[in-house]
Write a protein that holds these residues in place. Structure first.
Motif, PDB file in Angstrom:
ATOM      1  N   LEU A   1      -0.441 115.332  65.072  1.00 48.31           N
ATOM      2  CA  LEU A   1       0.658 114.822  64.271  1.00 48.31           C
ATOM      3  C   LEU A   1       0.214 113.530  63.591  1.00 48.31           C
ATOM      4  O   LEU A   1      -0.843 112.964  63.902  1.00 48.31           O
ATOM      5  CB  LEU A   1       1.879 114.544  65.149  1.00 48.31           C
ATOM      6  CG  LEU A   1       2.474 115.751  65.907  1.00 48.31           C
ATOM      7  CD1 LEU A   1       3.535 115.270  66.893  1.00 48.31           C
ATOM      8  CD2 LEU A   1       3.057 116.757  64.942  1.00 48.31           C
ATOM      9  N   GLU A   2       1.041 113.018  62.713  1.00 44.83           N
ATOM     10  CA  GLU A   2       0.711 111.786  62.003  1.00 44.83           C
ATOM     11  C   GLU A   2       0.606 110.586  62.936  1.00 44.83           C
ATOM     12  O   GLU A   2      -0.079 109.609  62.623  1.00 44.83           O
ATOM     13  CB  GLU A   2       1.761 111.508  60.921  1.00 44.83           C
ATOM     14  CG  GLU A   2       1.714 112.497  59.755  1.00 44.83           C
ATOM     15  CD  GLU A   2       2.719 112.133  58.674  1.00 44.83           C
ATOM     16  OE1 GLU A   2       3.407 111.102  58.822  1.00 44.83           O
ATOM     17  OE2 GLU A   2       2.806 112.877  57.682  1.00 44.83           O
ATOM     18  N   ILE A   3       1.274 110.647  64.089  1.00 44.21           N
ATOM     19  CA  ILE A   3       1.277 109.510  65.013  1.00 44.21           C
ATOM     20  C   ILE A   3      -0.021 109.399  65.812  1.00 44.21           C
ATOM     21  O   ILE A   3      -0.220 108.421  66.525  1.00 44.21           O
ATOM     22  CB  ILE A   3       2.452 109.597  66.005  1.00 44.21           C
ATOM     23  CG1 ILE A   3       2.297 110.849  66.898  1.00 44.21           C
ATOM     24  CG2 ILE A   3       3.781 109.594  65.288  1.00 44.21           C
ATOM     25  CD1 ILE A   3       3.266 110.879  68.056  1.00 44.21           C
ATOM     26  N   ASP A   4      -0.893 110.393  65.706  1.00 40.23           N
ATOM     27  CA  ASP A   4      -2.054 110.446  66.600  1.00 40.23           C
ATOM     28  C   ASP A   4      -2.855 109.148  66.629  1.00 40.23           C
ATOM     29  O   ASP A   4      -3.159 108.624  67.695  1.00 40.23           O
ATOM     30  CB  ASP A   4      -2.986 111.599  66.190  1.00 40.23           C
ATOM     31  CG  ASP A   4      -2.490 112.932  66.728  1.00 40.23           C
ATOM     32  OD1 ASP A   4      -1.341 112.991  67.197  1.00 40.23           O
ATOM     33  OD2 ASP A   4      -3.251 113.909  66.668  1.00 40.23           O
ATOM     34  N   SER A   5      -3.202 108.625  65.485  1.00 37.89           N
ATOM     35  CA  SER A   5      -4.083 107.458  65.446  1.00 37.89           C
ATOM     36  C   SER A   5      -3.448 106.216  66.063  1.00 37.89           C
ATOM     37  O   SER A   5      -4.143 105.263  66.418  1.00 37.89           O
ATOM     38  CB  SER A   5      -4.508 107.160  64.003  1.00 37.89           C
ATOM     39  OG  SER A   5      -3.374 106.903  63.190  1.00 37.89           O
ATOM     40  N   ASP A   6      -2.119 106.206  66.212  1.00 35.70           N
ATOM     41  CA  ASP A   6      -1.425 105.076  66.833  1.00 35.70           C
ATOM     42  C   ASP A   6      -1.156 105.307  68.316  1.00 35.70           C
ATOM     43  O   ASP A   6      -0.726 104.396  69.022  1.00 35.70           O
ATOM     44  CB  ASP A   6      -0.082 104.818  66.134  1.00 35.70           C
ATOM     45  CG  ASP A   6      -0.265 104.394  64.688  1.00 35.70           C
ATOM     46  OD1 ASP A   6      -1.219 103.642  64.414  1.00 35.70           O
ATOM     47  OD2 ASP A   6       0.544 104.822  63.838  1.00 35.70           O
ATOM     48  N   SER A   7      -1.380 106.526  68.789  1.00 38.15           N
ATOM     49  CA  SER A   7      -0.975 106.876  70.147  1.00 38.15           C
ATOM     50  C   SER A   7      -1.925 106.311  71.194  1.00 38.15           C
ATOM     51  O   SER A   7      -3.072 105.942  70.901  1.00 38.15           O
ATOM     52  CB  SER A   7      -0.896 108.398  70.294  1.00 38.15           C
ATOM     53  OG  SER A   7      -2.191 108.970  70.254  1.00 38.15           O
ATOM     54  N   SER A   8      -1.439 106.267  72.419  1.00 39.41           N
ATOM     55  CA  SER A   8      -2.263 105.831  73.548  1.00 39.41           C
ATOM     56  C   SER A   8      -3.146 106.981  74.014  1.00 39.41           C
ATOM     57  O   SER A   8      -2.699 108.135  74.022  1.00 39.41           O
ATOM     58  CB  SER A   8      -1.374 105.388  74.714  1.00 39.41           C
ATOM     59  OG  SER A   8      -0.476 104.383  74.308  1.00 39.41           O
ATOM     60  N   PRO A   9      -4.369 106.711  74.425  1.00 35.86           N
ATOM     61  CA  PRO A   9      -5.201 107.775  74.990  1.00 35.86           C
ATOM     62  C   PRO A   9      -4.668 108.194  76.359  1.00 35.86           C
ATOM     63  O   PRO A   9      -3.910 107.477  76.990  1.00 35.86           O
ATOM     64  CB  PRO A   9      -6.579 107.115  75.113  1.00 35.86           C
ATOM     65  CG  PRO A   9      -6.282 105.653  75.261  1.00 35.86           C
ATOM     66  CD  PRO A   9      -5.056 105.409  74.428  1.00 35.86           C
TER      67      PRO A   9
END
Length: 331
Positions: A279-287
């Protein structure tokens, strides 16, 4: 006759008093437990093998091999070890280690507390008698090795995220290569040995297994902030908390919990810059958001069954724990 407002005020007052009393009792029990733990004898020695290996005057290779045979592979000749002792790259590493670890009192204090908690919660477990610091040419995949009676720590993997030796290492790995993560890395290796291996290959079992490991770490290092145990930055920890509900609903909506494909572990459990929802949020998400959710499920179970011992939680099947936890993310 008391008005409804007066009744409400009296009820609220009694509720506050009761909550305060229970809080005091709980804190008192915790304090008493910690006092007992702090009195447990756990003799161990922190050995700076890295410094001995550098000291060509006082320690020959033959002497070191006799004292620490487990650190020398039989297939490697003495001439290679001798060459390494004067190698420019090794000397640079050792110089950086000496700067950061001029004294190790704080580390020894933390390790002692860790071992005391292990002895308290796992009395039959052998406590390491030797903790050996060495340089390992920044092998960040093997920062700590736990061998029951011995713990090996690659000190050059805990020099601080801005250290010049870490150029070329992925940016997402570097924040956790500092001294504050050293003892928690030891706890993680030990906790991985404590928690019973999973028998199921489905995603929810893997999540909860990781959650169990984190719960053991939290129990053994009660003073460590959770973000340290999770190996999260402040931003990553806050993201995981804020998007816990949405992450969980994504897993439910996509029917991921009982799937067994390895791709889910890579996306949500393995170390990476972020989790992969596609999703678009991936790069902001926590690993490793699956690991975070697994921990929350374990905590949900503990809140529902507070009398369950740590040993029982470790032994419990992950799917059973999940069902009994009745986990619901916060609104």
């Amino acid at each position: 006759m008391k008005t409804e407002l007066q009744k409400a005020i009296l009820f609220y007052r009694d509720y506050v008093i009761l909550s305060f009393f229970l809080g005091v009792v709980c804190f008192s029990c915790q304090s008493r437990k910690e006092r007992i733990i702090n009195q447990i004898e756990v003799p161990f020695e922190l050995i700076r093998f890295d410094q001995k290996f550098r000291d060509t005057t006082n320690f020959s290779i033959e002497t070191l091999k006799q004292q620490y045979p487990y650190l020398f592979h039989v297939s490697v000749s003495d001439s290679i070890w001798e060459a390494k002792r004067t190698d420019e790259w090794f000397l640079k590493h050792q110089s950086q280690v000496n700067q950061i670890y001029q004294q190790t009192n704080d580390i020894e204090k933390e390790l002692r507390s860790l071992f005391q908690h292990i002895k308290y919660f796992f009395p039959k477990t052998q406590i390491p008698s030797k903790v050996i610091g060495l340089t390992n040419e920044v092998d960040y995949e093997t920062k700590v090795v736990y061998l029951d009676s011995i713990v090996l720590i690659a000190l050059d993997s805990f020099l601080g995220h801005e250290n010049e030796l870490y150029q070329g290492i992925h940016n997402y790995m570097r924040p956790f290569m500092s001294q504050e993560y050293l003892v928690s890395s030891v706890a993680k290796e030990i906790a991985n040995k404590m928690v019973k291996p999973i028998q199921s290959r489905n995603f929810i079992s893997k999540m909860i297994h990781r959650g169990k490991v984190l719960h053991v770490m939290e129990t053994l290092l009660p003073k460590k902030p959770l973000k340290i145990l999770f190996e999260y930055t402040d931003e990553q920890y806050q993201w995981a908390k804020q998007y816990e509900k949405l992450s969980w609903y994504y897993f439910i909506e996509k029917k991921l919990l009982y799937r067994t494909d390895m791709d889910l572990s890579k996306r949500f459990l393995h170390n990476a810059p972020y989790s992969k929802f596609y999703l678009e949020i991936d790069s902001d998400s926590s690993p490793r958001i699956g690991e975070y959710l697994g921990y929350q499920i374990v905590k949900s179970f503990i809140r529902k069954f507070p009398e369950t011992t740590l040993g029982e939680i470790i032994e419990m099947k992950e799917e059973e724990l999940f069902i009994l936890s009745n986990y619901k993310p916060p609104r």
